[in-house]
Scaffold this motif. Sequence first.
Motif, PDB file in Angstrom:
ATOM      1  N   THR A  80     112.357 -29.171-107.370  1.00  0.00           N
ATOM      2  CA  THR A  80     113.040 -29.984-108.375  1.00  0.00           C
ATOM      3  C   THR A  80     114.335 -29.336-108.837  1.00  0.00           C
ATOM      4  N   ASN A  81     114.355 -28.001-108.933  1.00  0.00           N
ATOM      5  CA  ASN A  81     115.555 -27.325-109.437  1.00  0.00           C
ATOM      6  C   ASN A  81     116.707 -27.313-108.445  1.00  0.00           C
ATOM      7  N   LYS A  82     116.523 -27.924-107.272  1.00  0.00           N
ATOM      8  CA  LYS A  82     117.611 -28.095-106.312  1.00  0.00           C
ATOM      9  C   LYS A  82     118.205 -29.494-106.379  1.00  0.00           C
ATOM     10  N   LEU A  83     117.676 -30.343-107.277  1.00  0.00           N
ATOM     11  CA  LEU A  83     118.050 -31.755-107.266  1.00  0.00           C
ATOM     12  C   LEU A  83     118.564 -32.237-108.611  1.00  0.00           C
ATOM     13  N   LEU A  84     119.354 -33.297-108.557  1.00  0.00           N
ATOM     14  CA  LEU A  84     119.722 -34.112-109.715  1.00  0.00           C
ATOM     15  C   LEU A  84     119.679 -35.559-109.251  1.00  0.00           C
ATOM     16  N   PHE A  85     119.172 -36.437-110.084  1.00  0.00           N
ATOM     17  CA  PHE A  85     119.135 -37.852-109.726  1.00  0.00           C
ATOM     18  C   PHE A  85     120.220 -38.577-110.518  1.00  0.00           C
ATOM     19  N   LYS A  86     121.163 -39.113-109.776  1.00  0.00           N
ATOM     20  CA  LYS A  86     122.388 -39.688-110.355  1.00  0.00           C
ATOM     21  C   LYS A  86     122.133 -41.138-110.765  1.00  0.00           C
ATOM     22  N   ILE A  87     122.203 -41.376-112.077  1.00  0.00           N
ATOM     23  CA  ILE A  87     121.842 -42.681-112.635  1.00  0.00           C
ATOM     24  C   ILE A  87     122.970 -43.181-113.537  1.00  0.00           C
ATOM     25  N   PRO A  88     123.430 -44.420-113.367  1.00  0.00           N
ATOM     26  CA  PRO A  88     124.481 -44.966-114.240  1.00  0.00           C
ATOM     27  C   PRO A  88     124.032 -44.991-115.698  1.00  0.00           C
ATOM     28  N   ALA A  89     124.946 -44.635-116.614  1.00  0.00           N
ATOM     29  CA  ALA A  89     124.612 -44.573-118.037  1.00  0.00           C
ATOM     30  C   ALA A  89     124.717 -45.948-118.692  1.00  0.00           C
ATOM     31  N   THR A  90     123.961 -46.895-118.154  1.00  0.00           N
ATOM     32  CA  THR A  90     123.774 -48.191-118.800  1.00  0.00           C
ATOM     33  C   THR A  90     122.641 -48.034-119.815  1.00  0.00           C
ATOM     34  N   TRP A  91     122.361 -49.082-120.593  1.00  0.00           N
ATOM     35  CA  TRP A  91     121.263 -48.986-121.543  1.00  0.00           C
ATOM     36  C   TRP A  91     119.946 -48.681-120.828  1.00  0.00           C
ATOM     37  N   GLU A  92     119.669 -49.432-119.760  1.00  0.00           N
ATOM     38  CA  GLU A  92     118.430 -49.224-119.012  1.00  0.00           C
ATOM     39  C   GLU A  92     118.431 -47.866-118.320  1.00  0.00           C
ATOM     40  N   GLY A  93     119.600 -47.453-117.843  1.00  0.00           N
ATOM     41  CA  GLY A  93     119.697 -46.149-117.196  1.00  0.00           C
ATOM     42  C   GLY A  93     119.377 -45.011-118.145  1.00  0.00           C
ATOM     43  N   VAL A  94     119.861 -45.101-119.383  1.00  0.00           N
ATOM     44  CA  VAL A  94     119.587 -44.072-120.389  1.00  0.00           C
ATOM     45  C   VAL A  94     118.091 -44.016-120.706  1.00  0.00           C
ATOM     46  N   GLN A  95     117.462 -45.182-120.838  1.00  0.00           N
ATOM     47  CA  GLN A  95     116.015 -45.203-121.116  1.00  0.00           C
ATOM     48  C   GLN A  95     115.249 -44.568-119.962  1.00  0.00           C
ATOM     49  N   ALA A  96     115.698 -44.827-118.743  1.00  0.00           N
ATOM     50  CA  ALA A  96     115.035 -44.232-117.578  1.00  0.00           C
ATOM     51  C   ALA A  96     115.214 -42.720-117.567  1.00  0.00           C
ATOM     52  N   MET A  97     116.427 -42.258-117.888  1.00  0.00           N
ATOM     53  CA  MET A  97     116.677 -40.812-117.902  1.00  0.00           C
ATOM     54  C   MET A  97     115.807 -40.107-118.932  1.00  0.00           C
ATOM     55  N   ARG A  98     115.608 -40.742-120.077  1.00  0.00           N
ATOM     56  CA  ARG A  98     114.763 -40.145-121.106  1.00  0.00           C
ATOM     57  C   ARG A  98     113.337 -39.949-120.571  1.00  0.00           C
ATOM     58  N   GLN A  99     112.804 -40.970-119.925  1.00  0.00           N
ATOM     59  CA  GLN A  99     111.447 -40.877-119.380  1.00  0.00           C
ATOM     60  C   GLN A  99     111.350 -39.807-118.284  1.00  0.00           C
ATOM     61  N   LEU A 100     112.344 -39.784-117.422  1.00  0.00           N
ATOM     62  CA  LEU A 100     112.319 -38.844-116.295  1.00  0.00           C
ATOM     63  C   LEU A 100     112.471 -37.401-116.756  1.00  0.00           C
ATOM     64  N   GLU A 101     113.403 -37.162-117.683  1.00  0.00           N
ATOM     65  CA  GLU A 101     113.595 -35.795-118.190  1.00  0.00           C
ATOM     66  C   GLU A 101     112.332 -35.306-118.894  1.00  0.00           C
ATOM     67  N   ASN A 102     111.631 -36.204-119.594  1.00  0.00           N
ATOM     68  CA  ASN A 102     110.376 -35.823-120.247  1.00  0.00           C
ATOM     69  C   ASN A 102     109.315 -35.416-119.232  1.00  0.00           C
ATOM     70  N   LYS A 103     109.459 -35.908-117.998  1.00  0.00           N
ATOM     71  CA  LYS A 103     108.526 -35.558-116.931  1.00  0.00           C
ATOM     72  C   LYS A 103     109.024 -34.384-116.090  1.00  0.00           C
ATOM     73  N   GLY A 104     110.165 -33.818-116.485  1.00  0.00           N
ATOM     74  CA  GLY A 104     110.699 -32.665-115.764  1.00  0.00           C
ATOM     75  C   GLY A 104     111.550 -33.018-114.567  1.00  0.00           C
ATOM     76  N   VAL A 105     111.998 -34.274-114.485  1.00  0.00           N
ATOM     77  CA  VAL A 105     112.860 -34.703-113.378  1.00  0.00           C
ATOM     78  C   VAL A 105     114.310 -34.680-113.858  1.00  0.00           C
ATOM     79  N   PRO A 106     115.170 -33.818-113.302  1.00  0.00           N
ATOM     80  CA  PRO A 106     116.546 -33.663-113.796  1.00  0.00           C
ATOM     81  C   PRO A 106     117.436 -34.844-113.436  1.00  0.00           C
ATOM     82  N   CYS A 107     118.213 -35.310-114.415  1.00  0.00           N
ATOM     83  CA  CYS A 107     119.060 -36.496-114.231  1.00  0.00           C
ATOM     84  C   CYS A 107     120.535 -36.179-114.417  1.00  0.00           C
TER      85      CYS A 107
END
Length: 422
Positions: free
Chosen positions: A236-263
Motif C-alpha cells: 500500500t505504501n507504494k501506491l496512491l489512488f488518484k480521485i477527482p475532488a468532487t463531492w462524491e470523490g471527497v466522500q470516497a477518499m474519507r472512507q478509503l483513508e479510514n481503511k488505510g488506502v492512500p488517496c
Amino acid sequence: RGLHQQQTTLTTRTPLIKMFIAHQQKLITTSSFSFATTPKGARSPPRPLGNVTTTPFTTNAQRRLIPRKKSIPSQHSSSHHLSTMSTRRRLSAVAENESPPFTVLQSELSDLQKVSSVLYDTKSALNEFGMLGPQAATVSPSILLHAIQKAENFDKGALEGALVYAKEKEEGETMSKEEKLELIIDKATVNLAAKFAARVDGRVSVEVDAKKSSAEAIVSKTERLMKMFREVNVETNKLLFKIPATWEGVQAMRQLENKGVPCHATLCYCLEQTASAAKANASLIQIYYARINSYGGNALALAQDTKSFIQSVASPSKILAASIRSAADARAMAGCDYILCNERVLKELNANAAGGVTDNVRNAAGSRNVDKSLADSFTKATFEAALKSSPANEAIQLQLQSYLAAQKQLETYVEEFVGLNC
C-alpha cells in the motif's frame, strides 16, 4: 537435441540476463525522488533530491541519437523475440553511451530543494526509466494505452498478462462482455503500475475510473484494484489512488483513508475542494498553478490557504504543486511539500543564480486565518455551488471529458485486441 538447444540458448542469454538484473537493481537503488511516506499526524521536512549526480539526465532527442547494437536473432516465439530485442537495445544504449550526469549546482534549484521536495515530471519519458530513473509515476488510461500499443515496449505484457488473468477468472464465473472488458483493463492497469512500482523509489498514482461517479462506486473500484495489487505483492505504501475532488470523490477518499488506502486528490481548483480533501485526510492534494491562474484564480493564495487549513485541523495531507511551466512558477509555489517540474523547468532553475527562492507557502500560511470549521459546514449543495462559482467547475468538466475520451480509446483498443487474440 532439444535439451542441447535449450542449454545453448540459456548459455547465450545468461550474460544478457545478468546485465538486465544488475541494471534494474541500479535503477531502484539510485532513484532519489519520492512522495514521502510518514505516519498520519506526523510532519516531516521536505525530502531532498538526494544523490542526483548518479542519475543520467538525457533529453528524448539525445536518446534518439544513441547508437544501438544489432539484435541477435532469437529462437523463441515472436512475442518473446520482440521483448528480447527490446532488452538488448536498451542495455547496449545504457552500457555504451551513458550521458553525463545532471548535477544540481548552487542555484535556484538547490534553494528550492531546501523548502520543497522537487519531483521530476516523467510523463514525457514514460518508458525510458533506464536513462532517467524517475522517482514517482502515474498510470492513467492514456498512459496504459501508450504502453500496450508499443510492440517493442517492455510494458506491453501488462495487457497480455491481463488476458490470461481474465480467462482464468472466466472459468469460475459467468461474465458479460462489459464485465470482462472492465476486468481486463483493471488488471492491465495493476500490472503496469506494479512494473512502475518496482522501478521507482516513490509512489505510483493510479487513476480511478472517472465513470464511477458515486462514492460507493469509487470505493468499490479502488478496493478491487487494491486487492489485485496485493495479489502481485505491491504494498500500500507504494501506491496512491488518484480521485477527482468532487463531492462524491471527497466522500470516497474519507472512507478509503479510514481503511488505510492512500488517496491523491486531483482536479483541485478552489479552497472548498482542498479543505474538504484535507478534512478527509487525503494523503496528497494536487494544486495546478498555471492552470488555475489561466482561469482567473490565484493558485499561490489557494496553496497558502490550504496549508493554513491543514495546519489548523492537524491533517496529515501534503500539497503537490503541478502545472509548473517556468522557473518563476516554481519559485512562486516554493514551500509546497512537493513541486512537479519538467526537464526544461529543472534546467532553467539550475541555470539561475542562487538567492531568489523563499518559502512563500508555509511562511504565509500562519497569517491566512482560514476557519478550521470551514469544511464542516459544507453540504453537497453548497459544495457544488462553490465549484460553479469558481474555475473548478469548468476545469473539472473539461478534464473529466478528456479522461473519458482516453478511457473510451483504451476500451476500443482492448476490445479489438481481445477479438483478434482470443
